[in-house]
Design a protein around this motif. Structure first.
Motif, mmCIF file in Angstrom:
data_model
loop_
_atom_site.group_PDB
_atom_site.id
_atom_site.type_symbol
_atom_site.label_atom_id
_atom_site.label_comp_id
_atom_site.label_asym_id
_atom_site.label_seq_id
_atom_site.Cartn_x
_atom_site.Cartn_y
_atom_site.Cartn_z
ATOM 1 N N ALA A 383 0.830 -1.209 0.000
ATOM 2 C CA ALA A 383 0.000 0.000 0.000
ATOM 3 C C ALA A 383 0.862 1.255 0.000
ATOM 4 O O ALA A 383 0.520 2.264 -0.646
ATOM 5 C CB ALA A 383 -0.925 -0.002 1.219
ATOM 6 N N SER A 384 1.995 1.244 0.713
ATOM 7 C CA SER A 384 2.867 2.417 0.770
ATOM 8 C C SER A 384 3.424 2.754 -0.605
ATOM 9 O O SER A 384 3.570 3.933 -0.956
ATOM 10 C CB SER A 384 4.006 2.166 1.760
ATOM 11 O OG SER A 384 3.516 1.993 3.066
ATOM 12 N N VAL A 385 3.751 1.733 -1.397
ATOM 13 C CA VAL A 385 4.214 1.995 -2.762
ATOM 14 C C VAL A 385 3.098 2.611 -3.583
ATOM 15 O O VAL A 385 3.312 3.573 -4.341
ATOM 16 C CB VAL A 385 4.722 0.689 -3.414
ATOM 17 C CG1 VAL A 385 5.006 0.901 -4.900
ATOM 18 C CG2 VAL A 385 5.971 0.190 -2.707
ATOM 19 N N ALA A 386 1.889 2.076 -3.454
ATOM 20 C CA ALA A 386 0.753 2.611 -4.219
ATOM 21 C C ALA A 386 0.453 4.052 -3.835
ATOM 22 O O ALA A 386 0.028 4.849 -4.680
ATOM 23 C CB ALA A 386 -0.479 1.737 -3.989
ATOM 24 N N LEU A 387 0.692 4.410 -2.579
ATOM 25 C CA LEU A 387 0.404 5.761 -2.097
ATOM 26 C C LEU A 387 1.601 6.692 -2.226
ATOM 27 O O LEU A 387 1.548 7.835 -1.774
ATOM 28 C CB LEU A 387 -0.044 5.696 -0.631
ATOM 29 C CG LEU A 387 -1.360 4.968 -0.380
ATOM 30 C CD1 LEU A 387 -1.566 4.732 1.106
ATOM 31 C CD2 LEU A 387 -2.521 5.762 -0.957
ATOM 32 N N ARG A 388 2.684 6.186 -2.790
ATOM 33 C CA ARG A 388 3.926 6.966 -2.970
ATOM 34 C C ARG A 388 4.490 7.468 -1.642
ATOM 35 O O ARG A 388 4.967 8.587 -1.517
ATOM 36 C CB ARG A 388 3.696 8.143 -3.924
ATOM 37 C CG ARG A 388 5.000 8.663 -4.502
ATOM 38 C CD ARG A 388 4.766 9.714 -5.568
ATOM 39 N NE ARG A 388 6.014 10.387 -5.886
ATOM 40 C CZ ARG A 388 6.267 11.666 -5.621
ATOM 41 N NH1 ARG A 388 5.356 12.428 -5.069
ATOM 42 N NH2 ARG A 388 7.424 12.190 -5.926
ATOM 43 N N LEU A 389 4.412 6.605 -0.644
ATOM 44 C CA LEU A 389 5.040 6.905 0.644
ATOM 45 C C LEU A 389 6.453 6.350 0.709
ATOM 46 O O LEU A 389 7.263 6.785 1.529
ATOM 47 C CB LEU A 389 4.194 6.333 1.786
ATOM 48 C CG LEU A 389 2.782 6.900 1.904
ATOM 49 C CD1 LEU A 389 2.027 6.221 3.032
ATOM 50 C CD2 LEU A 389 2.814 8.406 2.115
ATOM 51 N N VAL A 390 6.740 5.356 -0.130
ATOM 52 C CA VAL A 390 8.097 4.839 -0.284
ATOM 53 C C VAL A 390 8.361 4.690 -1.775
ATOM 54 O O VAL A 390 7.426 4.556 -2.580
ATOM 55 C CB VAL A 390 8.297 3.481 0.426
ATOM 56 C CG1 VAL A 390 8.152 3.634 1.928
ATOM 57 C CG2 VAL A 390 7.331 2.436 -0.103
ATOM 58 N N SER A 391 9.628 4.745 -2.130
ATOM 59 C CA SER A 391 10.003 4.625 -3.544
ATOM 60 C C SER A 391 10.659 3.275 -3.779
ATOM 61 O O SER A 391 11.680 2.962 -3.140
ATOM 62 C CB SER A 391 10.962 5.751 -3.925
ATOM 63 O OG SER A 391 11.341 5.640 -5.279
ATOM 64 N N PRO A 392 10.111 2.447 -4.675
ATOM 65 C CA PRO A 392 10.715 1.128 -4.928
ATOM 66 C C PRO A 392 12.023 1.261 -5.694
ATOM 67 O O PRO A 392 12.258 2.250 -6.398
ATOM 68 C CB PRO A 392 9.642 0.421 -5.753
ATOM 69 C CG PRO A 392 8.909 1.510 -6.448
ATOM 70 C CD PRO A 392 8.917 2.679 -5.498
ATOM 71 N N GLN A 393 12.878 0.241 -5.547
ATOM 72 C CA GLN A 393 14.136 0.246 -6.285
ATOM 73 C C GLN A 393 13.900 0.021 -7.782
ATOM 74 O O GLN A 393 14.664 0.509 -8.619
ATOM 75 C CB GLN A 393 15.082 -0.844 -5.743
ATOM 76 C CG GLN A 393 15.834 -0.449 -4.485
ATOM 77 C CD GLN A 393 14.939 -0.368 -3.257
ATOM 78 O OE1 GLN A 393 14.005 -1.157 -3.132
ATOM 79 N NE2 GLN A 393 15.210 0.577 -2.367
#
Length: 569
Positions: A383-393
């Motif tokens: 969910a954090s990736v979908a909400l742009r709270l963390v940036s994936p590698q």
């Protein structure tokens, strides 16, 4: 003083208020000195006239001048306090908004660098410390400068040129005393600001973690840390008070020195017949009045270092930049409300195993996609990736076909509604907490949202209904009630995409069944991603995936939906 320069620039919108306060402060000191000087002249001239040594004394105009000075001084002092305090309070409000705007864009990882109690100290204590910048430093300094220049003109006109030595003496003291106060108060001021921050941190964190401290026997250790921080703050305050007393004593001596200098010069003037006794008394008492302007300076500059330390702490927050800034050329999400993750790989540390390993997932409008997994499997990270709270590698999340990294946060959150694991409620009424989602929502819409969240029956039993306070963090509600109130707030937003993280946590089986029957029709037209430990703790899913070891795999719906709710609360 470069630390304080940004705060001077931020005060420019309030410059008319500060300017008005400065003029009133100058008027107050000048009328005070004028009242003292004219009263001395009048009393001396009256005594000489009564002894027959002065003829033709006009008592009416001096008496009128004394009354005018007295009334003007009273009105100016009262008005100056009003204007300066209004200016400072408006400026502090501006500073709090400025700091809040600096904090608002920070992503959770960046914001986590600051302890919550420390942020509270910066927002409250450090900003309050800066109220003395204008009120107790800049205004007294400019007041002293203008007053001494006016005194030089006045004394140079009334008395011989040697009277300017009085102003020169006061001006020299006006330079040396602030420098002395600044040097002596440097260490104590810095220590006081740091200790005040530690006191608030230990106190706030002690109250917030009171239950844990009691359970694990850490209450006395926390209390001892608080006592030590308070003792450090008290020692710094004592040192500041001691240097302040020394500065006041020095300022008093400077004022008395000006009086003695005026008496010495006046004796020479009388002996040479340059001016008469009434004017000598006027100069002597005028020098005493001018000394009032210099007397304000030591106390003002003594706490400058304290203000600088507070300013540095505030600038540290203001200069913090988010790890995920807004895109330079933002793109709005497409009309199609699909949420997709494409080959997403996420590590929180370079050397750690991936939390998400090439995960791909798509949630289309009308679908309820369920992702289950054990604690720590990476469900919330999804969910954090979908909400742009963390940036994936590697890989990316998309909303309506547009990468979320290319969207402004406001545009993203206008389309996505989220129920996080942490239930955040404010110390206000039920209605006020709901209207965070839509300030214009009427009571009918609030009741509909409460009905869909299964909380309408409970609110109907409350004497104050929607106006019932929920307490700080929802403390006056049970965990399940607070959870459903947060769900009702999400429903009120009517988002196109819904993310529910453990939506039925802490609820009993009957409540879960009721929520499923009410919530599922509302979700039917939306793209819904549900995260839960097990399928029984989620609305009926269209598709079901299991996240394990960073990889995602499909699960048969029939087997997932067979289990009954197993968690009660």
């Amino acid at each position: 003083m470069r630390d304080l320069a940004p705060f001077l620039r931020l005060a420019l919108p309030r410059l008319p208020w500060f300017g008005g306060g400065l003029l009133l402060a100058v008027l107050t000191v000048l009328t005070s000195a004028g009242l003292l000087a004219l009263s001395g002249w009048f009393i001396t001239a009256s005594a000489l006239a009564g002894a027959g040594l002065l003829a033709g004394l006009d008592v009416y105009r001096p008496a009128g001048g004394i009354r005018a000075f007295a009334i003007t001084r009273t009105v100016a002092r009262y008005t100056e306090r009003l204007v300066n305090h209004e200016a400072v309070l408006r400026h502090l409000a501006d500073l709090r908004c400025w700091i809040f705007r600096a904090l608002a864009p920070l992503d959770p990882a960046t914001l986590a660098r600051f302890r919550s109690a420390d942020l509270l100290q910066r927002l409250v204590g450090d900003i309050d410390t800066l109220d003395g910048l204008f009120l107790r430093v800049i205004t007294p300094t400019l007041t002293a400068a203008v007053t001494l220049m006016t005194g030089a003109v006045f004394l140079g006109w009334l008395a011989p040129a040697s009277a300017l030595w009085i102003v020169a003496w006061l001006s020299l003291a006006g330079l040396l005393l602030p420098a002395l106060a600044l040097g002596l108060g440097r260490g104590a001021g810095r220590a006081r600001t740091g200790a005040a921050a530690q006191v608030r941190e230990h106190a706030v964190e002690g109250v917030q973690g009171l239950a844990e401290l009691r359970v694990f026997g850490g209450l006395e250790r926390q209390a001892q840390a608080l006592r030590e921080a308070e003792q450090t703050r008290a020692r710094a305050e004592f040192a500041l008070g001691r240097w302040g007393a020394l500065g006041d004593a020095a300022a008093t001596l400077v004022g008395l020195g000006a009086v003695w200098l005026a008496l010495w010069l006046g004796a020479g003037w009388l002996a040479s017949g340059e001016i008469g006794a009434p004017l000598v008394v006027l100069v002597v008492l005028g020098a005493l009045g001018l000394g009032e302007a210099v007397a304000m300076l030591p106390g003002a500059y003594q706490r400058v270092e304290q203000m600088r330390a507070a300013a540095r702490r505030l600038l540290e927050v203001a200069h913090t930049r988010p790890a995920l800034p807004e895109p330079p050329c933002p793109v709005s999400p497409g009309d199609r409300g699909a949420l997709a993750l494409q080959e997403v790989t996420l590590r929180y540390r370079e050397t750690a195993a991936p939390v998400l390993d090439r995960v791909s997932l798509e949630v289309n409008p009308g679908e309820i996609v369920l992702v289950t997994g054990e604690s720590g499997a990476g469900k919330t990270s999804l969910a954090s990736v979908a909400l742009r709270l963390v940036s994936p590698q590697s890989g990316e999340a998309r909303l309506g076909g547009v990468p979320v990294a290319d969207m402004r946060y406001q545009d993203l959150y206008n389309h996505v509604g989220v129920l996080t694991q942490e239930t955040v409620l404010f110390a206000d009424s039920i209605a006020a907490n709901l209207r965070l989602a839509d300030p214009k929502a009427d009571d009918a819409r609030l009741h509909r949202a409460l009905h869909l969240a299964g909380l309408d029956d409970f609110v109907a039993t409350l004497e104050q209904g929607l106006d019932t306070p929920v307490g700080e963090g929802g403390a006056l509600l049970s965990g399940g009630q607070a959870r459903r109130l947060a769900l009702a707030r999400l429903i009120l937003r009517e988002p196109r995409v819904v993310i529910l993280d453990e939506p039925f946590r802490g609820l009993d089986g009957a409540t879960i069944a009721r929520l499923r029957s009410r919530l599922t029709p509302w979700l039917a037209s939306r793209a819904t991603l549900v995260i839960a430990h097990e399928a029984a703790m989620a609305p009926p899913a269209t598709r079901h995936y299991r996240l394990q070891g960073g990889r995602i795999e499909a699960v048969e719906i029939a087997s997932a939906s067979a289990s009954a709710p197993s968690t009660a609360g």
